[in-house]
Design a protein around this motif. Structure first.
Motif, PDB file in Angstrom:
ATOM      1  N   VAL A 138      -5.084  14.850  54.348  1.00 37.95           N
ATOM      2  CA  VAL A 138      -5.301  13.499  54.971  1.00 37.95           C
ATOM      3  C   VAL A 138      -6.190  13.483  55.812  1.00 37.95           C
ATOM      4  O   VAL A 138      -7.194  12.672  55.892  1.00 37.95           O
ATOM      5  N   ALA A 139      -6.119  14.293  56.803  1.00 35.89           N
ATOM      6  CA  ALA A 139      -6.922  14.480  58.024  1.00 35.89           C
ATOM      7  C   ALA A 139      -8.415  14.565  57.446  1.00 35.89           C
ATOM      8  O   ALA A 139      -9.430  13.988  57.967  1.00 35.89           O
ATOM      9  N   GLU A 140      -8.856  15.508  56.379  1.00 32.27           N
ATOM     10  CA  GLU A 140     -10.142  15.947  56.144  1.00 32.27           C
ATOM     11  C   GLU A 140     -10.795  14.578  55.173  1.00 32.27           C
ATOM     12  O   GLU A 140     -11.928  14.262  55.562  1.00 32.27           O
ATOM     13  N   ASN A 141      -9.662  13.987  54.433  1.00 28.87           N
ATOM     14  CA  ASN A 141     -10.167  12.855  53.704  1.00 28.87           C
ATOM     15  C   ASN A 141     -10.339  11.745  54.486  1.00 28.87           C
ATOM     16  O   ASN A 141     -10.979  10.633  53.889  1.00 28.87           O
ATOM     17  N   ILE A 142      -9.992  11.472  55.586  1.00 30.98           N
ATOM     18  CA  ILE A 142     -10.343  10.342  56.454  1.00 30.98           C
ATOM     19  C   ILE A 142     -11.833  10.308  56.494  1.00 30.98           C
ATOM     20  O   ILE A 142     -12.242   8.935  56.448  1.00 30.98           O
ATOM     21  N   ASN A 143     -12.408  11.232  56.697  1.00 33.41           N
ATOM     22  CA  ASN A 143     -14.076  10.954  56.748  1.00 33.41           C
ATOM     23  C   ASN A 143     -14.492  11.062  55.275  1.00 33.41           C
ATOM     24  O   ASN A 143     -15.060  10.110  55.026  1.00 33.41           O
ATOM     25  N   ASP A 144     -14.182  11.885  54.466  1.00 35.45           N
ATOM     26  CA  ASP A 144     -14.637  11.787  52.805  1.00 35.45           C
ATOM     27  C   ASP A 144     -14.396  10.799  52.276  1.00 35.45           C
ATOM     28  O   ASP A 144     -15.224  10.169  51.433  1.00 35.45           O
ATOM     29  N   GLY A 145     -13.216  10.316  52.368  1.00 35.62           N
ATOM     30  CA  GLY A 145     -12.659   9.185  51.220  1.00 35.62           C
ATOM     31  C   GLY A 145     -12.756   7.740  52.237  1.00 35.62           C
ATOM     32  O   GLY A 145     -12.332   6.955  51.386  1.00 35.62           O
ATOM     33  N   ILE A 146     -12.901   7.618  53.281  1.00 37.30           N
ATOM     34  CA  ILE A 146     -12.797   6.355  54.035  1.00 37.30           C
ATOM     35  C   ILE A 146     -14.251   6.095  54.789  1.00 37.30           C
ATOM     36  O   ILE A 146     -14.799   5.137  54.460  1.00 37.30           O
ATOM     37  N   VAL A 147     -14.003   6.729  56.129  1.00 40.91           N
ATOM     38  CA  VAL A 147     -15.338   6.523  57.122  1.00 40.91           C
ATOM     39  C   VAL A 147     -16.593   6.566  56.410  1.00 40.91           C
ATOM     40  O   VAL A 147     -17.381   5.783  56.630  1.00 40.91           O
ATOM     41  N   ALA A 148     -16.744   7.755  55.755  1.00 42.93           N
ATOM     42  CA  ALA A 148     -18.167   7.780  55.151  1.00 42.93           C
ATOM     43  C   ALA A 148     -18.611   6.797  54.171  1.00 42.93           C
ATOM     44  O   ALA A 148     -19.617   6.277  54.371  1.00 42.93           O
ATOM     45  N   PRO A 149     -17.829   6.597  53.231  1.00 35.22           N
ATOM     46  CA  PRO A 149     -18.090   5.734  52.275  1.00 35.22           C
ATOM     47  C   PRO A 149     -18.028   4.349  52.816  1.00 35.22           C
ATOM     48  O   PRO A 149     -19.152   3.671  52.272  1.00 35.22           O
ATOM     49  N   ILE A 150     -17.517   4.020  53.647  1.00 37.94           N
ATOM     50  CA  ILE A 150     -17.643   2.829  54.401  1.00 37.94           C
ATOM     51  C   ILE A 150     -19.269   2.497  55.132  1.00 37.94           C
ATOM     52  O   ILE A 150     -19.694   1.603  55.165  1.00 37.94           O
ATOM     53  N   MET A 151     -19.438   3.660  55.982  1.00 35.68           N
ATOM     54  CA  MET A 151     -20.572   3.892  56.397  1.00 35.68           C
ATOM     55  C   MET A 151     -21.799   3.506  55.360  1.00 35.68           C
ATOM     56  O   MET A 151     -22.768   2.405  55.790  1.00 35.68           O
ATOM     57  N   TYR A 152     -21.900   4.298  54.412  1.00 38.93           N
ATOM     58  CA  TYR A 152     -22.894   3.900  53.545  1.00 38.93           C
ATOM     59  C   TYR A 152     -22.728   2.782  52.814  1.00 38.93           C
ATOM     60  O   TYR A 152     -23.847   2.386  52.298  1.00 38.93           O
ATOM     61  N   ALA A 153     -21.402   2.295  52.686  1.00 42.63           N
ATOM     62  CA  ALA A 153     -21.581   1.018  52.033  1.00 42.63           C
ATOM     63  C   ALA A 153     -22.271  -0.277  52.843  1.00 42.63           C
ATOM     64  O   ALA A 153     -22.928  -1.089  52.291  1.00 42.63           O
ATOM     65  N   VAL A 154     -21.864   0.084  54.131  1.00 45.15           N
ATOM     66  CA  VAL A 154     -22.395  -0.964  55.133  1.00 45.15           C
ATOM     67  C   VAL A 154     -24.211  -1.074  55.355  1.00 45.15           C
ATOM     68  O   VAL A 154     -24.814  -1.620  55.046  1.00 45.15           O
ATOM     69  N   ILE A 155     -24.643   0.419  55.152  1.00 46.27           N
ATOM     70  CA  ILE A 155     -25.793   0.582  55.470  1.00 46.27           C
ATOM     71  C   ILE A 155     -26.725   0.080  54.075  1.00 46.27           C
ATOM     72  O   ILE A 155     -27.926  -0.555  54.106  1.00 46.27           O
ATOM     73  N   GLY A 156     -26.139   0.606  52.907  1.00 39.94           N
ATOM     74  CA  GLY A 156     -26.949   0.469  51.592  1.00 39.94           C
ATOM     75  C   GLY A 156     -26.323  -0.263  50.457  1.00 39.94           C
ATOM     76  O   GLY A 156     -26.678   0.055  49.281  1.00 39.94           O
ATOM     77  N   GLY A 157     -24.845  -0.710  50.638  1.00 36.32           N
ATOM     78  CA  GLY A 157     -24.285  -1.207  49.482  1.00 36.32           C
ATOM     79  C   GLY A 157     -23.728  -0.194  48.430  1.00 36.32           C
ATOM     80  O   GLY A 157     -23.745   0.948  48.638  1.00 36.32           O
ATOM     81  N   ALA A 158     -23.586  -0.975  47.307  1.00 39.22           N
ATOM     82  CA  ALA A 158     -23.024   0.028  45.962  1.00 39.22           C
ATOM     83  C   ALA A 158     -23.846   1.085  45.725  1.00 39.22           C
ATOM     84  O   ALA A 158     -23.396   2.126  45.480  1.00 39.22           O
ATOM     85  N   PRO A 159     -25.344   0.895  45.630  1.00 35.83           N
ATOM     86  CA  PRO A 159     -25.962   2.198  45.187  1.00 35.83           C
ATOM     87  C   PRO A 159     -25.856   3.225  46.215  1.00 35.83           C
ATOM     88  O   PRO A 159     -25.893   4.334  45.732  1.00 35.83           O
ATOM     89  N   LEU A 160     -25.856   2.813  47.388  1.00 38.89           N
ATOM     90  CA  LEU A 160     -25.756   4.315  48.368  1.00 38.89           C
ATOM     91  C   LEU A 160     -24.334   4.724  48.414  1.00 38.89           C
ATOM     92  O   LEU A 160     -24.437   5.986  48.450  1.00 38.89           O
ATOM     93  N   VAL A 161     -23.356   4.163  48.393  1.00 41.51           N
ATOM     94  CA  VAL A 161     -22.187   4.345  48.418  1.00 41.51           C
ATOM     95  C   VAL A 161     -22.033   5.441  47.311  1.00 41.51           C
ATOM     96  O   VAL A 161     -21.198   6.591  47.472  1.00 41.51           O
ATOM     97  N   LEU A 162     -22.388   4.927  46.265  1.00 36.56           N
ATOM     98  CA  LEU A 162     -21.913   5.682  44.994  1.00 36.56           C
ATOM     99  C   LEU A 162     -22.816   7.082  45.009  1.00 36.56           C
ATOM    100  O   LEU A 162     -22.443   7.884  44.437  1.00 36.56           O
ATOM    101  N   ALA A 163     -24.081   6.915  45.419  1.00 32.47           N
ATOM    102  CA  ALA A 163     -24.976   8.136  45.523  1.00 32.47           C
ATOM    103  C   ALA A 163     -24.211   8.979  46.585  1.00 32.47           C
ATOM    104  O   ALA A 163     -24.159  10.460  46.432  1.00 32.47           O
ATOM    105  N   TYR A 164     -23.546   8.651  47.593  1.00 36.93           N
ATOM    106  CA  TYR A 164     -22.840   9.479  48.554  1.00 36.93           C
ATOM    107  C   TYR A 164     -21.588  10.004  47.861  1.00 36.93           C
ATOM    108  O   TYR A 164     -21.359  11.323  47.846  1.00 36.93           O
ATOM    109  N   LYS A 165     -20.799   9.283  46.981  1.00 39.12           N
ATOM    110  CA  LYS A 165     -19.808   9.684  46.212  1.00 39.12           C
ATOM    111  C   LYS A 165     -20.258  10.909  45.256  1.00 39.12           C
ATOM    112  O   LYS A 165     -19.470  11.754  44.846  1.00 39.12           O
ATOM    113  N   ALA A 166     -21.485  10.568  44.627  1.00 39.40           N
ATOM    114  CA  ALA A 166     -22.025  11.743  43.584  1.00 39.40           C
ATOM    115  C   ALA A 166     -22.233  13.083  44.462  1.00 39.40           C
ATOM    116  O   ALA A 166     -21.837  13.946  43.778  1.00 39.40           O
TER     117      ALA A 166
END
Length: 315
Positions: free
Chosen positions: A146-174
């Motif tokens: 849970v603790a590690e994935n707070i960043n990887d699965g939540i905070v970081a995706p939200i940040m990249y989605a806010v910055i660059g929308g779907a293309p950037l957040v999916l690139a991050y997930k890649a």
């Protein structure tokens, strides 16, 4: 960005989408396919590193390009069609509810006294071996996940989605998928996965530190030890080999007054992880639920934080 807000709410309600091709699963299948092809061509230390760079660059750029092209084509149908597809794609990149669901299965099995079931459920969400873990180590592993994935699965995706929308957040997930598949420091992947692991470190550098700052706030709001969470996070955040992964774990350990880390087994070999926290309390199954609560509040705070930052930048 209304798309991110709606995607966040959908994730809380629906969790991980089931029954149809998940973008991350498609990325994972492509990684496996391309790895097999590249390994046939490139041999030796330098060859493997070169192949790993090609893999990383190809998967990330192709993911971004495909999503961008998809939204461009969809734009023919109008802005609301683009919004709907963007919401869906961002939603698939978030993992708050699904992480809760999977970790709570471990908790329920522990409370029912079914250690074998707890080990089985845990094995679905961690890479470490679970067959020799006792109740305390099972709970520790669940909390660490849970603790590690707070960043990887939540905070970081939200940040990249806010910055660059779907293309950037999916690139991050890649990138995140690449790291989870080939970013190991074992004989097979030490060279082949070098580029993926490095890029994952780079992309998580800022969000991991933001996560480390937000978890103590969430802990304080929930009545946990926010002061200790912040102090332990600052003290222990760089103990892991990864420059990012200890921030969330240290903050959660401090908030709950427990110790995380210790000996884990991977592929039959023991690996000693640094100890995070002070261990004022013994780890119990109930701490899993405490970590889940912190995760939810941290996710909400992070969403508000990034939206506010974007708002003030845009005005």
């Amino acid at each position: 960005m209304i798309e991110v807000i709606i995607a966040y709410i959908l994730d809380l309600i629906l969790g991980d989408p089931q029954g149809y091709p998940h973008p991350v699963r498609i990325i994972g299948e492509f990684v496996s396919f391309l790895e097999e092809k590249l390994r046939r061509i490139y041999k030796g230390t330098e060859g493997e590193k070169k192949a790993g760079i090609i893999l990383c660059v190809t998967v990330v750029l192709l993911t971004y390009g495909v999503v961008y092209a998809l939204l461009f084509v969809i734009s023919i149908l109008g802005k609301y069609a683009v919004m709907a597809v963007s919401i869906f794609l961002i939603y698939t990149a978030l993992a708050t509810r699904s992480l809760d669901v999977e970790v709570r299965k471990v908790y329920k099995s522990l409370k029912d006294g079914d250690i074998d079931a707890a080990r089985k459920h845990l094995s679905m969400i961690v890479s470490r071996e679970t067959d020799r873990l006792d109740e305390k180590d099972i709970a520790r592993a669940a909390i660490e996940t849970v603790a590690e994935n707070i960043n990887d699965g939540i905070v970081a995706p939200i940040m990249y989605a806010v910055i660059g929308g779907a293309p950037l957040v999916l690139a991050y997930k890649a990138v995140s998928t690449l790291d989870s598949m080939v970013g190991y420091k074992n004989e097979k992947y030490i060279n082949f996965g070098w580029a993926s692991a490095k890029l994952d470190d780079i992309l998580n550098f800022i969000p991991a530190r933001i996560t480390g700052m937000l978890i103590p706030v969430a802990a304080w709001l929930l009545g946990y030890d926010g002061k200790s969470s912040f102090r332990i996070m600052l003290r222990d955040r760089l103990k892991h080999d990864s420059p990012n992964s200890a921030h969330g774990e240290a903050a959660v350990a401090g908030a709950l007054g427990i110790k995380l880390g210790g000996t884990n087994y991977y592929f039959g070999r023991p690996e000693n992880k640094p100890i995070l926290g002070e261990g004022k309390k013994d780890i119990k199954a109930e701490h899993i639920i405490d970590a889940i609560k912190i995760m939810y509040i941290t996710s909400l705070i992070s969403l508000l934080f990034f939206l506010l930052v974007r708002f003030f930048i845009m005005i």
